[in-house]
Design an enzyme around this catalytic site. Structure first.
Site, PDB file in Angstrom:
ATOM      1  N   ASP A  17      56.096  30.825  17.484  1.00  0.00           N
ATOM      2  CA  ASP A  17      56.454  32.168  17.970  1.00  0.00           C
ATOM      3  C   ASP A  17      57.503  32.850  17.103  1.00  0.00           C
ATOM      4  O   ASP A  17      58.208  33.745  17.560  1.00  0.00           O
ATOM      5  CB  ASP A  17      56.955  32.108  19.427  1.00  0.00           C
ATOM      6  CG  ASP A  17      56.023  31.338  20.343  1.00  0.00           C
ATOM      7  OD1 ASP A  17      54.836  31.677  20.365  1.00  0.00           O
ATOM      8  OD2 ASP A  17      56.487  30.395  21.015  1.00  0.00           O
ATOM      9  N   LYS A  20      55.200  34.849  12.559  1.00  0.00           N
ATOM     10  CA  LYS A  20      54.357  34.622  11.370  1.00  0.00           C
ATOM     11  C   LYS A  20      53.280  35.686  11.246  1.00  0.00           C
ATOM     12  O   LYS A  20      52.934  36.116  10.152  1.00  0.00           O
ATOM     13  CB  LYS A  20      53.716  33.228  11.450  1.00  0.00           C
ATOM     14  CG  LYS A  20      54.713  32.077  11.504  1.00  0.00           C
ATOM     15  CD  LYS A  20      54.017  30.725  11.566  1.00  0.00           C
ATOM     16  CE  LYS A  20      53.288  30.490  12.873  1.00  0.00           C
ATOM     17  NZ  LYS A  20      54.188  30.408  14.037  1.00  0.00           N
ATOM     18  N   GLY A  44      49.429  31.698  19.103  1.00  0.00           N
ATOM     19  CA  GLY A  44      49.534  33.075  19.569  1.00  0.00           C
ATOM     20  C   GLY A  44      50.337  33.894  18.589  1.00  0.00           C
ATOM     21  O   GLY A  44      51.547  33.711  18.457  1.00  0.00           O
ATOM     22  N   HIS A  45      49.676  34.785  17.851  1.00  0.00           N
ATOM     23  CA  HIS A  45      50.351  35.600  16.851  1.00  0.00           C
ATOM     24  C   HIS A  45      50.284  37.064  17.265  1.00  0.00           C
ATOM     25  O   HIS A  45      49.208  37.600  17.520  1.00  0.00           O
ATOM     26  CB  HIS A  45      49.709  35.407  15.477  1.00  0.00           C
ATOM     27  CG  HIS A  45      49.836  34.016  14.953  1.00  0.00           C
ATOM     28  ND1 HIS A  45      49.129  33.552  13.865  1.00  0.00           N
ATOM     29  CD2 HIS A  45      50.594  32.975  15.364  1.00  0.00           C
ATOM     30  CE1 HIS A  45      49.450  32.284  13.641  1.00  0.00           C
ATOM     31  NE2 HIS A  45      50.329  31.922  14.540  1.00  0.00           N
ATOM     32  N   GLN A 207      51.167  27.333  15.037  1.00  0.00           N
ATOM     33  CA  GLN A 207      52.266  26.576  15.621  1.00  0.00           C
ATOM     34  C   GLN A 207      53.451  26.532  14.622  1.00  0.00           C
ATOM     35  O   GLN A 207      53.687  27.501  13.933  1.00  0.00           O
ATOM     36  CB  GLN A 207      51.824  25.169  16.053  1.00  0.00           C
ATOM     37  CG  GLN A 207      50.953  25.164  17.290  1.00  0.00           C
ATOM     38  CD  GLN A 207      49.498  25.425  17.005  1.00  0.00           C
ATOM     39  OE1 GLN A 207      48.922  24.922  16.065  1.00  0.00           O
ATOM     40  NE2 GLN A 207      48.877  26.217  17.841  1.00  0.00           N
TER      41      GLN A 207
END
Length: 405
Positions: A17, A20, A44-45, A207
């Site tokens: 988180d 990125k 989750g981006h 991640q």
């Protein structure tokens, strides 16, 4: 003369988180292709572009760049239902600029059910997984019982490997694979050859370092390796292709899920960071645990990944704080021994801090480094010197243009 592919890497240095997706989205236009090389739709981006907020989980963060090839490479595990749902959410079909490796292990219904069952049985010792079947799918790969994306192009031949199943199990598997084939068969192909055709690629890590299942805070880790060396394996590139490695970290620290977190702030400070930073998990919707930046942990991550430059994200979240703390060492809570490295058992340690004066000036949206407050620049200079790594980007908001570089 053979084509020498130039590969730059964006890797998370904390517990995920970090932002990125924003860095990938900003620099993607300068590459021929963007490659996701590990993890699954447990990532989750977040990307803020074109006046909208986007969230991608398995699709590469360069997918919003319409003229770029986006590859889900062999190191990823793929849930076809999740891929299609994400494509539909973004409102595009991406045919022609999205390619899924035929060597990607598939996440099946049985993997999702097993994931939920395992977490439930662990009770208070649950890891806090996303319950999306990631771990069981990787386990199936190691156990040589996995179905690959390429198998969806020749299902009957693939089923020969499962002749040991009971008749009804085989029938159910055939039905499921036929359904999944209809969903994603048009996106599946030979990514190895396609990557070899490119001049420059951007590798996007999912991640982050402290979730690596070998070098992270085990057992509170993800089911794949997350450091740069694993991205090479997962993408079919090799060490000679690597050019720049950009390590991404927040100006503070967050993590989702259970496990040790040495700089976590459980009271008012942690809640303030969470509120201002809108720290809620993109994949899970869970509130993120928040605390101060940890240079001991970051130095470890930089060494593991061979980071050449840093992106410091969400520094603006700290604009109103009177004091900013930086963890510079760990102290053993039983022996009072001080150390400056990441130990095997993080549970036995607490943080030793250096305190900096806050800048208490709004920096949101700033794009020029020379306009940043003196106290912020002093903090960043200290971080850069302690980590012996150049800070290349300073993010001051979620949008593409809210960044100093």
């Amino acid at each position: 003369m053979k084509n020498q592919i130039k590969a730059d890497v964006v890797v998370g240095l904390q517990w995920g988180d970090e932002g990125k997706g924003k860095i990938v989205d900003i620099i993607a236009p300068t590459y021929d292709a963007v490659i996701r090389a590990n993890g699954g739709n447990n990532a989750g981006h977040s990307i803020s572009a074109n006046g909208k907020e986007y969230a991608v989980h398995i699709l590469p963060s360069g997918v919003l760049q319409k003229d770029k090839l986006n590859i889900i490479a062999s190191g990823c595990v793929v849930d076809p239902n999740a891929v299609i749902k994400e494509i539909e959410t973004l409102g595009e079909d991406f045919k022609g600029n999205l390619l899924i490796s035929e060597r990607c292990p598939l996440i099946l219904k049985q993997h999702i059910e097993k994931d939920k069952d395992l977490e439930s049985k662990k009770g208070d010792n649950a890891i806090g997984t996303t319950l999306k079947g990631i771990g069981p799918a990787y386990a199936a790969l190691k156990n040589r019982t996995v179905i690959f994306a390429g198998d969806l192009l020749d299902i009957e031949n693939a089923l020969k490997r499962f002749a040991y199943l009971e008749e009804q199990e085989l029938i159910d598997l055939r039905i499921e694979l036929n359904q999944l084939s209809l969903l994603i068969k048009d996106y599946i192909g030979d990514t190895f050859s396609k990557i070899q055709e490119q001049n420059s690629v951007l590798l996007e890590g999912a991640q982050a370092t402290m979730l690596d299942n070998l070098y992270g805070a085990y057992p509170y880790v993800t089911s794949s390796n997350t450091i740069v060396s694993s991205l090479l394996t997962g993408s079919s590139l090799n060490h000679s292709n690597i050019n720049e490695i950009i390590g991404v970290t927040k100006a503070y620290t967050t993590r989702v899920g259970n496990g040790p977190f040495i700089t976590e702030e459980l009271g008012e400070i942690g809640e303030k960071i969470r509120t201002i930073g809108k720290e809620v998990g993109v994949s899970t919707g869970r509130k993120r645990r928040c605390g101060w930046i940890d240079l001991v942990q970051l130095k470890y991550a930089i060494q593991l990944n061979g980071v050449t430059s840093l992106a410091i994200m969400k520094s603006d979240v700290l604009d109103t704080f009177e004091e900013i703390k930086v963890c510079i060492k760990y102290k053993n809570i039983l022996t009072n021994e001080e150390i400056d490295y990441v130990p095997f058992n993080l549970d036995e340690y607490e943080a030793i801090y250096k305190t900096f004066q806050g800048w208490q000036t709004e920096t949101y949206g700033e794009t020029k480094m020379f306009n940043l407050p003196k106290q912020l620049m002093k903090l960043l200079k200290y971080i850069s010197e302690e980590l012996e790594t150049e800070i290349k980007y300073i993010s001051t908001g979620p949008k593409r243009d809210q960044i100093c570089k």
